[in-house]
Design a protein around this motif. Structure first.
Motif, PDB file in Angstrom:
ATOM      1  N   UNK A   1      -6.373 -44.985 -42.130  1.00  0.00           N
ATOM      2  CA  UNK A   1      -6.126 -43.983 -43.161  1.00  0.00           C
ATOM      3  C   UNK A   1      -5.098 -42.993 -42.608  1.00  0.00           C
ATOM      4  N   UNK A   2      -4.424 -42.236 -43.473  1.00  0.00           N
ATOM      5  CA  UNK A   2      -3.470 -41.239 -42.972  1.00  0.00           C
ATOM      6  C   UNK A   2      -4.127 -40.289 -41.966  1.00  0.00           C
ATOM      7  N   UNK A   3      -3.472 -40.123 -40.827  1.00  0.00           N
ATOM      8  CA  UNK A   3      -3.972 -39.245 -39.771  1.00  0.00           C
ATOM      9  C   UNK A   3      -4.873 -39.920 -38.754  1.00  0.00           C
ATOM     10  N   UNK A   4      -5.341 -41.140 -39.034  1.00  0.00           N
ATOM     11  CA  UNK A   4      -6.235 -41.847 -38.115  1.00  0.00           C
ATOM     12  C   UNK A   4      -5.448 -42.527 -36.996  1.00  0.00           C
ATOM     13  N   UNK A   5      -6.142 -42.754 -35.865  1.00  0.00           N
ATOM     14  CA  UNK A   5      -5.566 -43.461 -34.715  1.00  0.00           C
ATOM     15  C   UNK A   5      -6.538 -44.527 -34.253  1.00  0.00           C
ATOM     16  N   UNK A   6      -6.002 -45.523 -33.567  1.00  0.00           N
ATOM     17  CA  UNK A   6      -6.822 -46.527 -32.917  1.00  0.00           C
ATOM     18  C   UNK A   6      -6.128 -46.944 -31.631  1.00  0.00           C
ATOM     19  N   UNK A   7      -6.921 -47.414 -30.669  1.00  0.00           N
ATOM     20  CA  UNK A   7      -6.373 -47.799 -29.369  1.00  0.00           C
ATOM     21  C   UNK A   7      -6.658 -49.267 -29.096  1.00  0.00           C
ATOM     22  N   UNK A   8      -5.646 -49.960 -28.603  1.00  0.00           N
ATOM     23  CA  UNK A   8      -5.762 -51.354 -28.182  1.00  0.00           C
ATOM     24  C   UNK A   8      -5.675 -51.364 -26.663  1.00  0.00           C
ATOM     25  N   UNK A   9      -6.723 -51.845 -26.024  1.00  0.00           N
ATOM     26  CA  UNK A   9      -6.779 -51.803 -24.561  1.00  0.00           C
ATOM     27  C   UNK A   9      -6.250 -53.060 -23.892  1.00  0.00           C
ATOM     28  N   UNK A  10      -5.985 -54.105 -24.653  1.00  0.00           N
ATOM     29  CA  UNK A  10      -5.591 -55.384 -24.053  1.00  0.00           C
ATOM     30  C   UNK A  10      -4.248 -55.887 -24.552  1.00  0.00           C
ATOM     31  N   UNK A  11      -3.325 -55.005 -24.796  1.00  0.00           N
ATOM     32  CA  UNK A  11      -1.983 -55.420 -25.201  1.00  0.00           C
ATOM     33  C   UNK A  11      -1.172 -55.725 -23.948  1.00  0.00           C
ATOM     34  N   UNK A  12      -0.109 -56.478 -24.108  1.00  0.00           N
ATOM     35  CA  UNK A  12       0.753 -56.805 -22.979  1.00  0.00           C
ATOM     36  C   UNK A  12       2.194 -56.540 -23.357  1.00  0.00           C
ATOM     37  N   UNK A  13       2.936 -55.995 -22.417  1.00  0.00           N
ATOM     38  CA  UNK A  13       4.349 -55.710 -22.634  1.00  0.00           C
ATOM     39  C   UNK A  13       5.185 -56.847 -22.075  1.00  0.00           C
ATOM     40  N   UNK A  14       6.267 -57.125 -22.743  1.00  0.00           N
ATOM     41  CA  UNK A  14       7.230 -58.092 -22.237  1.00  0.00           C
ATOM     42  C   UNK A  14       7.959 -57.434 -21.073  1.00  0.00           C
ATOM     43  N   UNK A  15       7.902 -58.035 -19.897  1.00  0.00           N
ATOM     44  CA  UNK A  15       8.499 -57.399 -18.711  1.00  0.00           C
ATOM     45  C   UNK A  15      10.016 -57.399 -18.745  1.00  0.00           C
ATOM     46  N   UNK A  16      10.621 -58.221 -19.597  1.00  0.00           N
ATOM     47  CA  UNK A  16      12.086 -58.231 -19.637  1.00  0.00           C
ATOM     48  C   UNK A  16      12.638 -56.921 -20.189  1.00  0.00           C
ATOM     49  N   UNK A  17      11.926 -56.304 -21.138  1.00  0.00           N
ATOM     50  CA  UNK A  17      12.404 -55.026 -21.657  1.00  0.00           C
ATOM     51  C   UNK A  17      11.335 -53.939 -21.645  1.00  0.00           C
ATOM     52  N   UNK A  18      10.127 -54.261 -21.207  1.00  0.00           N
ATOM     53  CA  UNK A  18       9.072 -53.263 -21.085  1.00  0.00           C
ATOM     54  C   UNK A  18       8.623 -52.658 -22.397  1.00  0.00           C
ATOM     55  N   UNK A  19       8.592 -53.456 -23.468  1.00  0.00           N
ATOM     56  CA  UNK A  19       8.188 -52.937 -24.769  1.00  0.00           C
ATOM     57  C   UNK A  19       7.001 -53.707 -25.327  1.00  0.00           C
ATOM     58  N   UNK A  20       6.320 -53.075 -26.266  1.00  0.00           N
ATOM     59  CA  UNK A  20       5.289 -53.731 -27.062  1.00  0.00           C
ATOM     60  C   UNK A  20       5.716 -53.638 -28.521  1.00  0.00           C
ATOM     61  N   UNK A  21       5.262 -54.593 -29.330  1.00  0.00           N
ATOM     62  CA  UNK A  21       5.600 -54.600 -30.757  1.00  0.00           C
ATOM     63  C   UNK A  21       4.325 -54.517 -31.579  1.00  0.00           C
ATOM     64  N   UNK A  22       4.390 -53.722 -32.651  1.00  0.00           N
ATOM     65  CA  UNK A  22       3.254 -53.536 -33.548  1.00  0.00           C
ATOM     66  C   UNK A  22       3.739 -53.845 -34.959  1.00  0.00           C
ATOM     67  N   UNK A  23       2.988 -54.709 -35.683  1.00  0.00           N
ATOM     68  CA  UNK A  23       3.332 -55.026 -37.070  1.00  0.00           C
ATOM     69  C   UNK A  23       2.306 -54.390 -37.983  1.00  0.00           C
ATOM     70  N   UNK A  24       2.791 -53.660 -39.001  1.00  0.00           N
ATOM     71  CA  UNK A  24       1.900 -53.044 -39.980  1.00  0.00           C
ATOM     72  C   UNK A  24       2.313 -53.469 -41.383  1.00  0.00           C
ATOM     73  N   UNK A  25       1.340 -53.457 -42.298  1.00  0.00           N
ATOM     74  CA  UNK A  25       1.623 -53.772 -43.700  1.00  0.00           C
ATOM     75  C   UNK A  25       0.706 -52.924 -44.564  1.00  0.00           C
ATOM     76  N   UNK A  26       0.919 -53.011 -45.849  1.00  0.00           N
ATOM     77  CA  UNK A  26       0.107 -52.232 -46.782  1.00  0.00           C
ATOM     78  C   UNK A  26       0.996 -51.207 -47.443  1.00  0.00           C
ATOM     79  N   UNK A  27       0.659 -49.934 -47.294  1.00  0.00           N
ATOM     80  CA  UNK A  27       1.488 -48.874 -47.858  1.00  0.00           C
ATOM     81  C   UNK A  27       2.850 -48.825 -47.199  1.00  0.00           C
TER      82      UNK A  27
END
Length: 183
Positions: A94-120
């Protein structure tokens, strides 16, 4: 007058044909439009993302990361994917809410993570993974809490093993006492 009449009949026939077949107008129009995309800091973005290193390193070409996603949009949206996280259920924020993912992995070639969202809001957001020391206090507290819990679990295990050892020694002593009494 014959030519004049023939031309008039010919023009009338052409006009009638055009009325019957319709106009030769366009049924669709396409145009190229320019798109401007503004990149803003995570604090101002609709999808706020903070990614931080975890204490243990990865050995498969990735670095483990903790990712916090915040909905800063005016409508709810659903997180469909986080880089290489074992996301079993989509999470709706919901607007203003947060959540944490503890088991994500970053690509070491560029040190980034990607998040995909949909809906609104439909978007893919990439974020640079920060060093643990540069992470917000909220994510560091999770580490401290987990470390404290781990130490407590180790202490509990050690006490349990000691109790089991003491019980075993006590039973052995009782057996020895019973043997002495029999002799």
């Amino acid at each position: 007058m014959n030519t004049h009449r023939a031309v008039s009949v010919l023009l009338a026939a052409v006009a009638a044909t055009m009325l019957v077949t319709g106009s030769f107008g366009f049924t669709s129009v396409s145009a190229d439009r320019g798109v401007a995309v503004n990149v803003v800091e995570s604090e101002e973005a609709y999808v706020g993302v903070v990614a931080c290193e975890k204490s243990n390193g990865g050995d498969n070409g990735t670095e483990p990361a903790r990712v916090m996603v915040t909905n800063q949009f005016s409508e709810e949206f659903t997180i469909e994917d986080v880089s290489w996280d074992d996301l079993k259920d989509e999470r709706t924020l919901q607007p203003g809410d947060s959540t944490t993912f503890n088991n994500a992995f970053a690509d070491t070639s560029d040190g980034t993570v990607a998040i995909e969202v949909s809906g609104g809001l439909d978007a893919t957001v990439t974020a640079q993974v920060k060093e643990k020391s540069d992470c917000p206090e909220k994510l560091q507290k999770n580490d401290r809490k987990r470390d404290k819990q781990k130490k407590q679990d180790e202490k509990d295990d050690k006490e349990k093993k000691q109790d089991e050892k003491d019980d075993k020694e006590k039973k052995q002593d009782e057996k020895n006492d019973e043997k002495k009494d029999e002799d």
